[in-house]
Design a protein around this motif. Structure first.
Motif, PDB file in Angstrom:
ATOM      1  N   ALA A 217       0.801  -1.509  -0.102  1.00  0.00           N
ATOM      2  CA  ALA A 217       0.219   0.203   0.106  1.00  0.00           C
ATOM      3  C   ALA A 217       1.087   0.976  -0.049  1.00  0.00           C
ATOM      4  CB  ALA A 217      -0.717   0.298   1.177  1.00  0.00           C
ATOM      5  N   ILE A 218       2.062   1.476   0.981  1.00  0.00           N
ATOM      6  CA  ILE A 218       2.829   2.034   1.010  1.00  0.00           C
ATOM      7  C   ILE A 218       3.332   2.537  -0.186  1.00  0.00           C
ATOM      8  CG2 ILE A 218       4.824   3.492   2.216  1.00  0.00           C
ATOM      9  CD1 ILE A 218       3.898   2.536   4.516  1.00  0.00           C
ATOM     10  N   THR A 219       4.103   1.464  -0.876  1.00  0.00           N
ATOM     11  CA  THR A 219       4.963   1.952  -1.948  1.00  0.00           C
ATOM     12  C   THR A 219       3.663   1.943  -3.142  1.00  0.00           C
ATOM     13  OG1 THR A 219       6.714  -0.051  -1.590  1.00  0.00           O
ATOM     14  CG2 THR A 219       6.304   0.289  -3.541  1.00  0.00           C
ATOM     15  N   SER A 220       2.585   1.978  -3.226  1.00  0.00           N
ATOM     16  CA  SER A 220       2.221   1.849  -4.122  1.00  0.00           C
ATOM     17  C   SER A 220       1.928   3.597  -4.277  1.00  0.00           C
ATOM     18  CB  SER A 220       0.209   1.485  -4.215  1.00  0.00           C
ATOM     19  OG  SER A 220      -0.489   1.850  -5.503  1.00  0.00           O
ATOM     20  N   VAL A 221       1.092   4.051  -2.980  1.00  0.00           N
ATOM     21  CA  VAL A 221       1.011   5.552  -2.695  1.00  0.00           C
ATOM     22  C   VAL A 221       2.258   6.533  -2.568  1.00  0.00           C
ATOM     23  CG1 VAL A 221       0.608   7.152  -0.884  1.00  0.00           C
ATOM     24  CG2 VAL A 221      -1.033   4.905  -1.117  1.00  0.00           C
ATOM     25  N   VAL A 222       3.286   6.005  -2.718  1.00  0.00           N
ATOM     26  CA  VAL A 222       4.336   6.979  -2.961  1.00  0.00           C
ATOM     27  C   VAL A 222       4.904   7.118  -4.113  1.00  0.00           C
ATOM     28  CG1 VAL A 222       7.108   7.014  -2.624  1.00  0.00           C
ATOM     29  CG2 VAL A 222       5.543   6.701  -0.089  1.00  0.00           C
ATOM     30  N   ASN A 223       4.752   5.825  -5.188  1.00  0.00           N
ATOM     31  CA  ASN A 223       5.209   6.500  -6.837  1.00  0.00           C
ATOM     32  C   ASN A 223       3.618   6.942  -7.088  1.00  0.00           C
ATOM     33  OD1 ASN A 223       7.346   4.603  -6.726  1.00  0.00           O
ATOM     34  ND2 ASN A 223       6.306   2.431  -6.723  1.00  0.00           N
ATOM     35  N   ASP A 224       2.608   6.515  -6.732  1.00  0.00           N
ATOM     36  CA  ASP A 224       1.828   7.559  -7.310  1.00  0.00           C
ATOM     37  C   ASP A 224       1.640   8.770  -6.724  1.00  0.00           C
ATOM     38  OD1 ASP A 224       0.001   5.424  -8.646  1.00  0.00           O
ATOM     39  OD2 ASP A 224      -1.704   5.534  -6.870  1.00  0.00           O
ATOM     40  N   LEU A 225       1.672   9.528  -5.723  1.00  0.00           N
ATOM     41  CA  LEU A 225       2.461  10.647  -5.386  1.00  0.00           C
ATOM     42  C   LEU A 225       2.734  11.434  -6.463  1.00  0.00           C
ATOM     43  CD1 LEU A 225       1.310  10.794  -1.258  1.00  0.00           C
ATOM     44  CD2 LEU A 225       0.308  11.940  -3.087  1.00  0.00           C
ATOM     45  N   LEU A 226       4.507  10.590  -6.640  1.00  0.00           N
ATOM     46  CA  LEU A 226       5.538  10.906  -7.188  1.00  0.00           C
ATOM     47  C   LEU A 226       5.401  11.078  -8.254  1.00  0.00           C
ATOM     48  CD1 LEU A 226       8.435   8.884  -5.981  1.00  0.00           C
ATOM     49  CD2 LEU A 226       8.394  10.688  -5.006  1.00  0.00           C
ATOM     50  N   ALA A 227       4.265  10.198  -9.417  1.00  0.00           N
ATOM     51  CA  ALA A 227       4.423  10.538 -10.284  1.00  0.00           C
ATOM     52  C   ALA A 227       3.207  11.444 -10.728  1.00  0.00           C
ATOM     53  CB  ALA A 227       3.617   9.031 -11.412  1.00  0.00           C
ATOM     54  N   HIS A 228       2.446  11.582 -10.107  1.00  0.00           N
ATOM     55  CA  HIS A 228       0.942  12.610 -10.167  1.00  0.00           C
ATOM     56  C   HIS A 228       2.804  14.135  -9.801  1.00  0.00           C
ATOM     57  CE1 HIS A 228      -2.565  15.515  -9.817  1.00  0.00           C
ATOM     58  NE2 HIS A 228      -1.394  16.178  -8.784  1.00  0.00           N
ATOM     59  N   ALA A 229       3.630  14.374  -9.258  1.00  0.00           N
ATOM     60  CA  ALA A 229       4.237  15.924  -8.926  1.00  0.00           C
ATOM     61  C   ALA A 229       4.911  15.773  -9.730  1.00  0.00           C
ATOM     62  CB  ALA A 229       5.015  15.273  -7.298  1.00  0.00           C
ATOM     63  N   LEU A 230       6.129  14.773 -10.940  1.00  0.00           N
ATOM     64  CA  LEU A 230       6.472  14.963 -11.773  1.00  0.00           C
ATOM     65  C   LEU A 230       6.126  14.880 -13.068  1.00  0.00           C
ATOM     66  CD1 LEU A 230       9.051  12.285 -10.715  1.00  0.00           C
ATOM     67  CD2 LEU A 230       9.148  14.886 -10.292  1.00  0.00           C
ATOM     68  N   ALA A 231       4.180  14.958 -12.859  1.00  0.00           N
ATOM     69  CA  ALA A 231       4.170  14.828 -14.506  1.00  0.00           C
ATOM     70  C   ALA A 231       3.227  16.295 -14.490  1.00  0.00           C
ATOM     71  CB  ALA A 231       2.868  13.857 -14.186  1.00  0.00           C
ATOM     72  N   SER A 232       3.892  17.276 -13.104  1.00  0.00           N
ATOM     73  CA  SER A 232       3.518  19.007 -13.447  1.00  0.00           C
ATOM     74  C   SER A 232       4.619  19.321 -13.901  1.00  0.00           C
ATOM     75  CB  SER A 232       2.403  19.288 -11.395  1.00  0.00           C
ATOM     76  OG  SER A 232       3.131  19.492 -10.992  1.00  0.00           O
ATOM     77  N   LEU A 233       5.577  19.180 -13.023  1.00  0.00           N
ATOM     78  CA  LEU A 233       6.848  19.785 -14.042  1.00  0.00           C
ATOM     79  C   LEU A 233       7.295  20.032 -15.261  1.00  0.00           C
ATOM     80  CD1 LEU A 233       9.579  20.151 -13.058  1.00  0.00           C
ATOM     81  CD2 LEU A 233      10.322  18.221 -12.856  1.00  0.00           C
ATOM     82  N   ASN A 234       6.864  20.745 -16.222  1.00  0.00           N
ATOM     83  CA  ASN A 234       7.403  21.267 -17.277  1.00  0.00           C
ATOM     84  C   ASN A 234       8.569  22.154 -17.769  1.00  0.00           C
ATOM     85  OD1 ASN A 234       7.412  21.905 -20.267  1.00  0.00           O
ATOM     86  ND2 ASN A 234       5.776  23.395 -20.058  1.00  0.00           N
ATOM     87  N   LEU A 235       9.608  20.452 -17.766  1.00  0.00           N
ATOM     88  CA  LEU A 235      11.258  21.507 -18.267  1.00  0.00           C
ATOM     89  C   LEU A 235      11.032  21.671 -19.910  1.00  0.00           C
ATOM     90  CD1 LEU A 235      12.768  18.791 -16.701  1.00  0.00           C
ATOM     91  CD2 LEU A 235      11.914  20.231 -16.369  1.00  0.00           C
ATOM     92  N   LYS A 236      10.128  22.213 -20.227  1.00  0.00           N
ATOM     93  CA  LYS A 236      10.297  23.194 -21.547  1.00  0.00           C
ATOM     94  C   LYS A 236       9.257  24.404 -21.282  1.00  0.00           C
ATOM     95  CE  LYS A 236      11.765  19.105 -24.313  1.00  0.00           C
ATOM     96  NZ  LYS A 236      11.622  18.654 -26.208  1.00  0.00           N
ATOM     97  N   VAL A 237       9.975  25.127 -21.090  1.00  0.00           N
ATOM     98  CA  VAL A 237       9.333  26.645 -20.722  1.00  0.00           C
ATOM     99  C   VAL A 237       8.794  27.242 -22.183  1.00  0.00           C
ATOM    100  CG1 VAL A 237       8.913  28.523 -18.882  1.00  0.00           C
ATOM    101  CG2 VAL A 237      10.319  26.695 -18.750  1.00  0.00           C
ATOM    102  N   PRO A 238       7.647  27.737 -22.377  1.00  0.00           N
ATOM    103  CA  PRO A 238       7.536  28.382 -23.579  1.00  0.00           C
ATOM    104  C   PRO A 238       7.725  30.068 -23.170  1.00  0.00           C
ATOM    105  CG  PRO A 238       5.270  28.046 -22.688  1.00  0.00           C
ATOM    106  CD  PRO A 238       6.346  27.676 -21.750  1.00  0.00           C
ATOM    107  N   ILE A 239       8.321  30.823 -24.010  1.00  0.00           N
ATOM    108  CA  ILE A 239       8.386  32.448 -23.438  1.00  0.00           C
ATOM    109  C   ILE A 239       8.002  32.777 -25.462  1.00  0.00           C
ATOM    110  CG2 ILE A 239      10.233  33.198 -23.773  1.00  0.00           C
ATOM    111  CD1 ILE A 239      11.205  31.994 -21.518  1.00  0.00           C
ATOM    112  N   ALA A 240       6.852  33.529 -24.562  1.00  0.00           N
ATOM    113  CA  ALA A 240       6.019  34.607 -25.608  1.00  0.00           C
ATOM    114  C   ALA A 240       5.948  33.640 -26.535  1.00  0.00           C
ATOM    115  CB  ALA A 240       6.578  35.593 -26.090  1.00  0.00           C
ATOM    116  N   ASP A 241       5.573  33.828 -27.659  1.00  0.00           N
ATOM    117  CA  ASP A 241       4.940  33.217 -29.161  1.00  0.00           C
ATOM    118  C   ASP A 241       6.125  32.658 -30.377  1.00  0.00           C
ATOM    119  OD1 ASP A 241       5.677  35.208 -30.100  1.00  0.00           O
ATOM    120  OD2 ASP A 241       3.485  35.652 -30.838  1.00  0.00           O
ATOM    121  N   TRP A 242       7.446  32.811 -29.594  1.00  0.00           N
ATOM    122  CA  TRP A 242       8.476  32.773 -30.574  1.00  0.00           C
ATOM    123  C   TRP A 242       9.630  31.985 -30.824  1.00  0.00           C
ATOM    124  CZ3 TRP A 242      13.279  35.068 -29.278  1.00  0.00           C
ATOM    125  CH2 TRP A 242      13.260  35.665 -27.572  1.00  0.00           C
TER     126      TRP A 242
END
Length: 514
Positions: A217-242
């Motif tokens: 249970a704890i392993t599943s919860v930790v992996n779900d929380l980690l996956a959810h958090a990292l899914a919100s990490l956008n490493l390609k940052v748009p700069i205006a429209d160019w």
């Protein structure tokens, strides 16, 4: 001892053998590898999360794990065993539920080269179950009931492996170890002698199954929380429209005894055109800090790739007309202003206004310097193309060029950070001017240098600062923000040291206050 023989005295059969040739190939490859050991591409940025940062992650993360843990069900069990007095009996446990988890005294440890370990040294929970037993031989007997209880002073150790996939970090919890202690069960009113007979049997059978259930249970919860958090990490940052600033990782994060370190591209990719044809040249130290939760080192590469992209896409081109000049400015953009310098221009176009089209001769470059009050320098050379505008009596075709001059510019400025926003400001600019060409003659523009320097300071710099103030947001995980950030200039890079703060999402906040 015999003196060593040279290659020329070595038997020809050995010198020509395939084994000797293989040795030469291996030796050559080894020397080549040594020569180019430092030739691997350098990162555009480095970062490090200190133990202080990991401690904060545990502070906010363990309560999230606790809130997310569901009621854990253990598979039903049945069997046959001997107990005092009753002899051989058949038994079964069902509806075994573990709930009301409490996780305290948590820590997150660095394991150099292996990852992280999440430890919880004080785990407790509640337990409930139904039981049934029967004695088959004479005199037959049976019974059933419900037990409730708790486990306390238990522990959890959960290794977390760290890797990288397509430039994105991945964290995976594996191989958990849960040790459950102090199982206390309470009968629901049956005779105490029966309760005492079964208690040791229940504890032995249930404890091992409960540990397995909690581990899963704890392993599943930790992996779900980690996956959810990292899914919100956008490493390609748009700069205006160019374009897009690509902060993807260029390797797996590494653990040391003091921090979790990572490195990335820091490459600005323009929309619709090719990437810059150059690589980072500054070797970042990647030292980190024990007191700051997070340290980022940004080389000159991200800024230079952005300047390259902006130059190639025309974002650094602009025009300047009379309407852009401040009132009372000692320059009038019309042909009559140049009657002394280029009389043929005035004769050909006596009453025409001019506009200046400014464009970089080559992509500008930026640099960071230590020990100065400005910290950052932008070096650019602009072409000033004076275009003849139409008037009421005659309209030149295609806005012909009256003259062209070049202007080297040194802009001095600072980088600022406010929350997640990394921005810039130009505080001062110096320039000179030189004549390039004109179909109407030539002249020495030295006398005009101060005028055009004033135009750059009063018109171009404010316009540039409007764009620089927009900046871009540094990537972050949802609900996590930088705070108490400081910025230091070093030769070839800047260092940002920051703490982080976590704000629960609104629904979680409402649930907590309910």
């Amino acid at each position: 001892p015999l003196p060593p023989r040279s290659l020329t005295t070595m038997p020809s059969s050995l010198a020509s053998s395939s084994s000797f040739s293989s040795c030469l190939v291996v030796l050559s490859a080894f020397i080549f590898a040594l020569a180019f050991a430092d030739a691997a591409p350098l990162p555009g940025f480095r970062g490090a999360i200190s133990q202080t940062g990991l401690d904060y992650a545990v502070k906010v993360g363990v309560p999230l794990i606790q809130k997310s843990l569901p009621s854990v069900s253990i598979p039903d069990q049945s069997g046959e065993t001997k107990v005092p007095v009753l002899g051989t009996i058949h038994y079964s446990f069902s509806a075994v539920h573990l709930k009301e988890f409490t996780l305290a005294d948590g820590s997150l440890s660095l394991l150099p080269g292996k990852g992280l370990t999440l430890s919880v040294n004080d785990l407790s929970l509640a337990i409930s179950l139904d039981f049934h037993w029967k004695r088959e031989h004479f005199p037959k007997a049976s019974g059933s009931g419900t037990l409730t209880g708790s486990m306390s002073h238990s522990s959890l150790h959960l290794p977390v492996h760290i890797s990288e996939a397509n430039g994105h970090p991945t964290f995976t919890a594996v191989d958990p170890k849960v040790v459950l202690n102090n199982l206390k069960l309470h009968d629901s009113g049956h005779a105490s002698w029966i309760y005492n007979l079964f208690m040791s049997l229940f504890k032995k059978k249930i404890n091992s199954q409960a540990e397995v259930g909690v581990e899963k249970a704890i392993t599943s919860v930790v992996n779900d929380l980690l996956a959810h958090a990292l899914a919100s990490l956008n490493l390609k940052v748009p700069i205006a429209d160019w374009g897009t600033l690509d902060l993807s990782l260029i390797g797996t994060p590494t653990e040391t005894t003091t921090s979790l370190a990572f490195a990335g591209k820091g490459l600005f990719e323009p929309t619709g055109s090719s990437s810059p044809p150059f690589s980072p040249v500054t070797k970042l130290p990647g030292t980190g800090s024990a007191s700051d939760m997070l340290v980022l080192e940004l080389s000159e590469y991200p800024g230079n790739t952005a300047l390259y992209a902006a130059s190639k896409s025309g974002k650094l081109d602009f025009t300047m007309g009379n309407e852009d000049l401040p009132a009372g400015f000692p320059l009038t953009l019309d042909t009559s202003y140049f009657s002394f310098f280029l009389p043929k221009l005035t004769q050909a176009f006596p009453d025409n206004n001019l506009t200046i089209v400014l464009s970089p001769v080559s992509p500008p470059t930026s640099a960071f310097v230590k020990g100065k009050d400005y910290g950052a320098i932008i070096n650019a050379t602009y072409l000033l193309d004076f275009k003849i505008l139409p008037n009421a009596t005659g309209i030149p075709t295609g806005l012909p060029s009256a003259l062209q001059m070049t202007m080297p510019i040194l802009a001095y400025g600072k980088v600022t950070i406010e929350g997640q926003l990394l921005a810039g400001v130009i505080t001062n600019a110096t320039s000179s001017i030189s004549f390039k060409s004109s179909p109407y003659g030539s002249f020495d523009p030295t006398i005009l240098s101060s005028v055009f320097s004033a135009a750059i300071s009063s018109v171009a710099v404010p316009a540039a600062n409007v764009e620089l103030a927009k900046g871009f947001d540094l990537p972050s995980i949802a609900n996590v923000a930088l705070q108490n950030s400081t910025l230091a200039y070093c030769d070839g890079y800047i260092e940002i040291a920051s703490d982080v703060s976590y704000t629960p999402p609104p629904l979680l906040t409402l649930a907590e206050t309910a």
